[in-house]
Design a protein around this motif. Sequence first.
Motif, PDB file in Angstrom:
ATOM      1  N   VAL A  25       0.832  -1.197   0.000  1.00 47.90           N
ATOM      2  CA  VAL A  25       0.000   0.000   0.000  1.00 47.90           C
ATOM      3  C   VAL A  25       0.871   1.253   0.000  1.00 47.90           C
ATOM      4  O   VAL A  25       0.560   2.255  -0.649  1.00 47.90           O
ATOM      5  N   ALA A  26       1.983   1.194   0.731  1.00 46.61           N
ATOM      6  CA  ALA A  26       2.897   2.340   0.753  1.00 46.61           C
ATOM      7  C   ALA A  26       3.465   2.611  -0.625  1.00 46.61           C
ATOM      8  O   ALA A  26       3.604   3.769  -1.043  1.00 46.61           O
ATOM      9  N   MET A  27       3.794   1.568  -1.374  1.00 40.22           N
ATOM     10  CA  MET A  27       4.353   1.739  -2.715  1.00 40.22           C
ATOM     11  C   MET A  27       3.298   2.194  -3.707  1.00 40.22           C
ATOM     12  O   MET A  27       3.623   2.822  -4.720  1.00 40.22           O
ATOM     13  N   LEU A  28       2.042   1.896  -3.449  1.00 33.73           N
ATOM     14  CA  LEU A  28       0.973   2.344  -4.337  1.00 33.73           C
ATOM     15  C   LEU A  28       0.594   3.802  -4.072  1.00 33.73           C
ATOM     16  O   LEU A  28       0.242   4.533  -5.005  1.00 33.73           O
ATOM     17  N   ILE A  29       0.656   4.234  -2.832  1.00 37.51           N
ATOM     18  CA  ILE A  29       0.128   5.545  -2.452  1.00 37.51           C
ATOM     19  C   ILE A  29       1.225   6.604  -2.350  1.00 37.51           C
ATOM     20  O   ILE A  29       1.095   7.707  -2.888  1.00 37.51           O
ATOM     21  N   THR A  30       2.325   6.290  -1.661  1.00 33.27           N
ATOM     22  CA  THR A  30       3.306   7.326  -1.321  1.00 33.27           C
ATOM     23  C   THR A  30       3.987   7.941  -2.544  1.00 33.27           C
ATOM     24  O   THR A  30       4.062   9.170  -2.633  1.00 33.27           O
ATOM     25  N   PRO A  31       4.514   7.157  -3.511  1.00 31.87           N
ATOM     26  CA  PRO A  31       5.120   7.816  -4.690  1.00 31.87           C
ATOM     27  C   PRO A  31       4.126   8.670  -5.472  1.00 31.87           C
ATOM     28  O   PRO A  31       4.476   9.754  -5.951  1.00 31.87           O
ATOM     29  N   ALA A  32       2.881   8.196  -5.587  1.00 36.04           N
ATOM     30  CA  ALA A  32       1.865   8.978  -6.305  1.00 36.04           C
ATOM     31  C   ALA A  32       1.551  10.272  -5.568  1.00 36.04           C
ATOM     32  O   ALA A  32       1.441  11.344  -6.172  1.00 36.04           O
ATOM     33  N   ALA A  33       1.399  10.187  -4.246  1.00 37.24           N
ATOM     34  CA  ALA A  33       1.139  11.398  -3.461  1.00 37.24           C
ATOM     35  C   ALA A  33       2.305  12.367  -3.550  1.00 37.24           C
ATOM     36  O   ALA A  33       2.118  13.589  -3.599  1.00 37.24           O
ATOM     37  N   THR A  34       3.522  11.847  -3.613  1.00 31.51           N
ATOM     38  CA  THR A  34       4.702  12.693  -3.771  1.00 31.51           C
ATOM     39  C   THR A  34       4.683  13.399  -5.119  1.00 31.51           C
ATOM     40  O   THR A  34       4.949  14.605  -5.208  1.00 31.51           O
ATOM     41  N   ALA A  35       4.362  12.657  -6.174  1.00 25.73           N
ATOM     42  CA  ALA A  35       4.340  13.236  -7.521  1.00 25.73           C
ATOM     43  C   ALA A  35       3.277  14.315  -7.650  1.00 25.73           C
ATOM     44  O   ALA A  35       3.480  15.320  -8.338  1.00 25.73           O
ATOM     45  N   LEU A  36       2.138  14.126  -7.002  1.00 26.96           N
ATOM     46  CA  LEU A  36       1.056  15.118  -7.077  1.00 26.96           C
ATOM     47  C   LEU A  36       1.433  16.428  -6.395  1.00 26.96           C
ATOM     48  O   LEU A  36       0.828  17.465  -6.670  1.00 26.96           O
ATOM     49  N   LEU A  37       2.410  16.396  -5.508  1.00 29.41           N
ATOM     50  CA  LEU A  37       2.905  17.631  -4.896  1.00 29.41           C
ATOM     51  C   LEU A  37       3.879  18.365  -5.804  1.00 29.41           C
ATOM     52  O   LEU A  37       4.146  19.550  -5.605  1.00 29.41           O
ATOM     53  N   LEU A  38       4.406  17.660  -6.812  1.00 29.79           N
ATOM     54  CA  LEU A  38       5.424  18.242  -7.686  1.00 29.79           C
ATOM     55  C   LEU A  38       4.890  18.702  -9.024  1.00 29.79           C
ATOM     56  O   LEU A  38       5.542  19.479  -9.718  1.00 29.79           O
ATOM     57  N   SER A  39       3.706  18.234  -9.422  1.00 34.58           N
ATOM     58  CA  SER A  39       3.170  18.616 -10.729  1.00 34.58           C
ATOM     59  C   SER A  39       1.650  18.489 -10.716  1.00 34.58           C
ATOM     60  O   SER A  39       1.080  17.740  -9.908  1.00 34.58           O
ATOM     61  N   ASP A  40       1.016  19.244 -11.641  1.00 30.39           N
ATOM     62  CA  ASP A  40      -0.431  19.178 -11.802  1.00 30.39           C
ATOM     63  C   ASP A  40      -0.829  18.539 -13.128  1.00 30.39           C
ATOM     64  O   ASP A  40      -2.019  18.362 -13.385  1.00 30.39           O
TER      65      ASP A  40
END
Length: 501
Positions: A208-223
């Motif tokens: 779950v961490a690998m599914l959620i955390t990288p995506a949540a990180t990317a959403l903070l860097l780009s729209d």
Amino acid sequence: MIDFLNILQETWAVRALLASSLVGIMCGILGCFIVLRNMSLVGDALAHAILPGVVVAFLLVGYSTLAFFTGSVLAGLLTAVGITWIQHRVNTKNDAAIGIVFTAMFSLGVIGISYISRNQGVHLDLKDFLFGNVLGVADTDLLLTGLVTLYVILSVVVFYRYLFVSTFQPVVAETMGIPVRLIHYFLMLLLSFAVVASLQTVGVILVVAMLITPAATALLLSDKMEKVIVISAGMGLLSAVVGLLLAIILNTTPGPAIAVTATSFYLMVVLFAPKKGLFAKAVRRRQLKLRIDREDILKALYRSAQKGHAVNAELRDKLDISLLNWQRGIKQLRRHKWLQTDSLKLTNQGVEAARRLVRAHRLWETYLATEVGLDKEQIHLDAERHEHLLPEAILSAVDEKLGYPQLDPHGSPIPRSIGKPAFPLSKIKVGETAILSADQDGAYVSARLWEEKIMAGTQLRVTNRNDSLLELDYEGRTVSLALQLADQINVVPQGTFVAEA
């Protein structure tokens, strides 16, 4: 360091590194759609609910990677169908339906594995399924992970348009004929594949961490969705590689190390992201506070000059601005050439900037009193906050909405818009013609002309006018414009030569 490099040359270390990298990329890509669809809890549910599939596969076939994969995928799909059925057919909250199904499935899996493990000669460790065992990845596990990763990437590329539309605008997707529910189940299938492929690497809990955390990180860097997917895949890859290497160096469990590494990257981005990071937000808040202080000083100096009052320490106390911010604001006003260098007297540019603030304040007060219905005593503080934030386009729209008022609710005159064109349309007399210039001052004027379908370079003829309206003949149709708006529209009188700038 030598021992560490020697370890990386071992076959098991290379397999573990490849498997972790593939899982990081796959989960990063798929996680973008999971997070944006608010399905993070569904991903957690599927990760836990595959255990009964593992148990059934072991009972039927024995210890087989392909059997585990098939049983887990079927269990995941069964969970997805069960959750969706309860959400649509039973009067139960969505999150409650997820919790009911996945806890039941997970419990059945734990019971089954505990029962099987009691048999002599059977090695089916629950801990390996929960937390992964990336150092024990076999060639068949690596091949399976590679195939699943390739399938997920190809699926996202081929069906990207359908996934994108159904993620952000499901109603629009249905009107376009896109099978939204089918896309949902297809995404559940991909998610089941990803969870099963991640079993050996991070286990059913930490996937779950690998599914959620990288995506949540990317959403903070780009729209932008394309960039989000690429960044998420990169963050997943980086988290997996760095986490595995740290696990080897620190001699700890690889799965949790990978998850903690992904979280560490997320926290770094939370702090230092260029636009959405806490540090960047703090800087913008500080800059906004300094700009508001500077503009308050400018407006106070303008009002003092209008009333003929001398500037003294009482003015700063009235504004409740610290001495440091006052000095900084005066310095910035001089840098903008709004204030004379040898005194506190405003320049012509400073007067225009101050008039814009006063206009914004009094227009907003008038709007709150006229349109919102607030009392005169309630509108001042709100206008003080918004006068620094309202762009000229919104001020022009408010001005037109209110009918271009001359006085605010307190009886003070509202300054008119600054920066009128060299030759405004309001100067054209009845019966005369002019050519609409392509050079208009401000987005609002251009937007209003676009709404009236009046194109630059075309001829306008004034047919009638009064104290508030100007009537035009434009390509055989009559267009009515407020006189104050016509005063902001730049035209070239026909027969007049205007040199290019």
